[in-house]
Structures are given as C-alpha cells and as structure tokens.
Motif scaffolding. Structure first.
Motif, PDB file in Angstrom:
ATOM      1  N   ALA A 270      14.192 -15.567  17.279  1.00  0.00           N
ATOM      2  CA  ALA A 270      13.719 -16.934  17.054  1.00  0.00           C
ATOM      3  C   ALA A 270      14.770 -17.948  17.488  1.00  0.00           C
ATOM      4  O   ALA A 270      14.448 -18.985  18.085  1.00  0.00           O
ATOM      5  CB  ALA A 270      13.371 -17.131  15.586  1.00  0.00           C
ATOM      6  N   GLY A 271      16.027 -17.645  17.218  1.00  0.00           N
ATOM      7  CA  GLY A 271      17.105 -18.538  17.645  1.00  0.00           C
ATOM      8  C   GLY A 271      17.209 -18.628  19.158  1.00  0.00           C
ATOM      9  O   GLY A 271      17.457 -19.705  19.714  1.00  0.00           O
ATOM     10  N   LEU A 272      17.013 -17.510  19.840  1.00  0.00           N
ATOM     11  CA  LEU A 272      17.065 -17.508  21.300  1.00  0.00           C
ATOM     12  C   LEU A 272      15.920 -18.317  21.906  1.00  0.00           C
ATOM     13  O   LEU A 272      16.114 -19.064  22.872  1.00  0.00           O
ATOM     14  CB  LEU A 272      17.031 -16.074  21.832  1.00  0.00           C
ATOM     15  N   VAL A 273      14.732 -18.189  21.344  1.00  0.00           N
ATOM     16  CA  VAL A 273      13.589 -18.970  21.826  1.00  0.00           C
ATOM     17  C   VAL A 273      13.842 -20.462  21.617  1.00  0.00           C
ATOM     18  O   VAL A 273      13.572 -21.292  22.488  1.00  0.00           O
ATOM     19  CB  VAL A 273      12.277 -18.518  21.152  1.00  0.00           C
ATOM     20  N   ALA A 274      14.378 -20.817  20.462  1.00  0.00           N
ATOM     21  CA  ALA A 274      14.690 -22.226  20.182  1.00  0.00           C
ATOM     22  C   ALA A 274      15.723 -22.760  21.174  1.00  0.00           C
ATOM     23  O   ALA A 274      15.576 -23.871  21.709  1.00  0.00           O
ATOM     24  CB  ALA A 274      15.196 -22.373  18.751  1.00  0.00           C
ATOM     25  N   SER A 275      16.759 -21.983  21.459  1.00  0.00           N
ATOM     26  CA  SER A 275      17.785 -22.406  22.421  1.00  0.00           C
ATOM     27  C   SER A 275      17.187 -22.573  23.815  1.00  0.00           C
ATOM     28  O   SER A 275      17.500 -23.529  24.530  1.00  0.00           O
ATOM     29  CB  SER A 275      18.918 -21.383  22.471  1.00  0.00           C
ATOM     30  N   TYR A 276      16.321 -21.656  24.212  1.00  0.00           N
ATOM     31  CA  TYR A 276      15.667 -21.738  25.515  1.00  0.00           C
ATOM     32  C   TYR A 276      14.827 -23.012  25.607  1.00  0.00           C
ATOM     33  O   TYR A 276      14.876 -23.739  26.600  1.00  0.00           O
ATOM     34  CB  TYR A 276      14.798 -20.504  25.740  1.00  0.00           C
ATOM     35  N   ALA A 277      14.043 -23.276  24.563  1.00  0.00           N
ATOM     36  CA  ALA A 277      13.186 -24.467  24.562  1.00  0.00           C
ATOM     37  C   ALA A 277      14.017 -25.740  24.660  1.00  0.00           C
ATOM     38  O   ALA A 277      13.662 -26.668  25.394  1.00  0.00           O
ATOM     39  CB  ALA A 277      12.318 -24.490  23.309  1.00  0.00           C
ATOM     40  N   GLN A 278      15.129 -25.796  23.948  1.00  0.00           N
ATOM     41  CA  GLN A 278      15.982 -26.981  24.004  1.00  0.00           C
ATOM     42  C   GLN A 278      16.521 -27.206  25.415  1.00  0.00           C
ATOM     43  O   GLN A 278      16.679 -28.342  25.844  1.00  0.00           O
ATOM     44  CB  GLN A 278      17.157 -26.852  23.032  1.00  0.00           C
ATOM     45  N   LYS A 279      16.795 -26.139  26.126  1.00  0.00           N
ATOM     46  CA  LYS A 279      17.375 -26.261  27.458  1.00  0.00           C
ATOM     47  C   LYS A 279      16.330 -26.582  28.526  1.00  0.00           C
ATOM     48  O   LYS A 279      16.592 -27.356  29.437  1.00  0.00           O
ATOM     49  CB  LYS A 279      18.100 -24.973  27.823  1.00  0.00           C
ATOM     50  N   TYR A 280      15.125 -26.003  28.425  1.00  0.00           N
ATOM     51  CA  TYR A 280      14.183 -26.060  29.536  1.00  0.00           C
ATOM     52  C   TYR A 280      12.924 -26.893  29.303  1.00  0.00           C
ATOM     53  O   TYR A 280      12.182 -27.136  30.253  1.00  0.00           O
ATOM     54  CB  TYR A 280      13.769 -24.641  29.935  1.00  0.00           C
ATOM     55  N   VAL A 281      12.663 -27.326  28.094  1.00  0.00           N
ATOM     56  CA  VAL A 281      11.476 -28.153  27.850  1.00  0.00           C
ATOM     57  C   VAL A 281      11.900 -29.618  27.879  1.00  0.00           C
ATOM     58  O   VAL A 281      12.766 -30.027  27.107  1.00  0.00           O
ATOM     59  CB  VAL A 281      10.818 -27.805  26.495  1.00  0.00           C
ATOM     60  N   PRO A 282      11.307 -30.406  28.776  1.00  0.00           N
ATOM     61  CA  PRO A 282      11.705 -31.809  28.871  1.00  0.00           C
ATOM     62  C   PRO A 282      11.269 -32.609  27.649  1.00  0.00           C
ATOM     63  O   PRO A 282      10.303 -32.267  26.976  1.00  0.00           O
ATOM     64  CB  PRO A 282      10.989 -32.302  30.132  1.00  0.00           C
ATOM     65  N   GLY A 283      12.003 -33.660  27.382  1.00  0.00           N
ATOM     66  CA  GLY A 283      11.657 -34.552  26.282  1.00  0.00           C
ATOM     67  C   GLY A 283      12.361 -34.162  24.999  1.00  0.00           C
ATOM     68  O   GLY A 283      13.140 -33.226  24.939  1.00  0.00           O
ATOM     69  N   ASP A 284      12.077 -34.949  23.977  1.00  0.00           N
ATOM     70  CA  ASP A 284      12.687 -34.713  22.673  1.00  0.00           C
ATOM     71  C   ASP A 284      11.936 -33.619  21.925  1.00  0.00           C
ATOM     72  O   ASP A 284      10.721 -33.669  21.801  1.00  0.00           O
ATOM     73  CB  ASP A 284      12.669 -35.996  21.834  1.00  0.00           C
ATOM     74  N   LEU A 285      12.680 -32.656  21.433  1.00  0.00           N
ATOM     75  CA  LEU A 285      12.117 -31.572  20.634  1.00  0.00           C
ATOM     76  C   LEU A 285      12.791 -31.558  19.277  1.00  0.00           C
ATOM     77  O   LEU A 285      13.990 -31.756  19.181  1.00  0.00           O
ATOM     78  CB  LEU A 285      12.358 -30.212  21.282  1.00  0.00           C
ATOM     79  N   GLU A 286      12.012 -31.330  18.271  1.00  0.00           N
ATOM     80  CA  GLU A 286      12.580 -31.070  16.958  1.00  0.00           C
ATOM     81  C   GLU A 286      12.270 -29.613  16.642  1.00  0.00           C
ATOM     82  O   GLU A 286      11.111 -29.244  16.463  1.00  0.00           O
ATOM     83  CB  GLU A 286      11.971 -31.977  15.891  1.00  0.00           C
ATOM     84  N   LEU A 287      13.296 -28.803  16.614  1.00  0.00           N
ATOM     85  CA  LEU A 287      13.140 -27.371  16.383  1.00  0.00           C
ATOM     86  C   LEU A 287      13.760 -26.998  15.049  1.00  0.00           C
ATOM     87  O   LEU A 287      14.835 -27.476  14.713  1.00  0.00           O
ATOM     88  CB  LEU A 287      13.831 -26.573  17.492  1.00  0.00           C
ATOM     89  N   ARG A 288      13.076 -26.137  14.338  1.00  0.00           N
ATOM     90  CA  ARG A 288      13.600 -25.628  13.073  1.00  0.00           C
ATOM     91  C   ARG A 288      13.361 -24.130  13.023  1.00  0.00           C
ATOM     92  O   ARG A 288      12.290 -23.661  13.390  1.00  0.00           O
ATOM     93  CB  ARG A 288      12.898 -26.281  11.892  1.00  0.00           C
ATOM     94  N   VAL A 289      14.358 -23.407  12.569  1.00  0.00           N
ATOM     95  CA  VAL A 289      14.252 -21.960  12.394  1.00  0.00           C
ATOM     96  C   VAL A 289      14.398 -21.670  10.908  1.00  0.00           C
ATOM     97  O   VAL A 289      15.343 -22.125  10.269  1.00  0.00           O
ATOM     98  CB  VAL A 289      15.335 -21.210  13.201  1.00  0.00           C
ATOM     99  N   PHE A 290      13.443 -20.932  10.354  1.00  0.00           N
ATOM    100  CA  PHE A 290      13.425 -20.637   8.921  1.00  0.00           C
ATOM    101  C   PHE A 290      13.625 -19.150   8.682  1.00  0.00           C
ATOM    102  O   PHE A 290      13.080 -18.323   9.404  1.00  0.00           O
ATOM    103  CB  PHE A 290      12.083 -21.066   8.306  1.00  0.00           C
TER     104      PHE A 290
END
Length: 80
Positions: free
Chosen positions: A5-25
């Motif tokens: 889950a942490g790796l997916v969140a890191s990938y999204a932060q790097k490659y998805v344009p725009g502001d993202l709010e990501l949370r890992v639970f």
C-alpha cells in the motif's frame, strides 16, 4: 506498515498529476471514520486470505457512504 500500500501511494504521488491526498491505514476503525468524514473518490484495499471478508465489508461501507467511489482491490489473494 503494509509495504504494498505504501508503494502504491508513493507511485501515485510521483506519477499522478495534480494534488492528491493519500492516506494509508493499518487499522479498520480509523479507516471507517475517515471514509465517513472525507468520502474518498478512490479506495484501495490490500487483500490477503485473512482479511478478505473485512475488506469486502469496508468496500460495502464505502459504497454506502459514496456510491460513486472507485474501489480497487490488490494483493496476493485475488481471484482472477
């Protein structure tokens, strides 16, 4: 911390344009409270043999809160 889950969140932060709010639970109760409060657009769940029913229940709850939520399952225990 769930590594996948942490790796997916890191990938999204790097490659998805725009502001993202990501949370890992790591725990369900804070996740459910967050779903109710913020009504996410996308919910990712990591599926293992021991938490399949829990993930399905969380997905159902999220869908009740926001019928338009995109729910993505991943993990080693997915049926093709």
């Amino acid at each position: 911390m769930p590594l996948g889950a942490g790796l997916v969140a890191s990938y999204a932060q790097k490659y998805v344009p725009g502001d993202l709010e990501l949370r890992v639970f790591k725990a369900v109760t804070p996740l459910l409270k967050s779903i109710k409060k913020t009504q996410p657009d996308v919910l990712g769940l990591t599926n293992y043999v021991w938490n399949k029913n829990l993930c399905l229940a969380v997905a159902e709850y999220a869908r009740e809160i926001n019928p338009e939520v995109l729910i993505v399952f991943g993990g080693p225990e997915l049926d093709p």
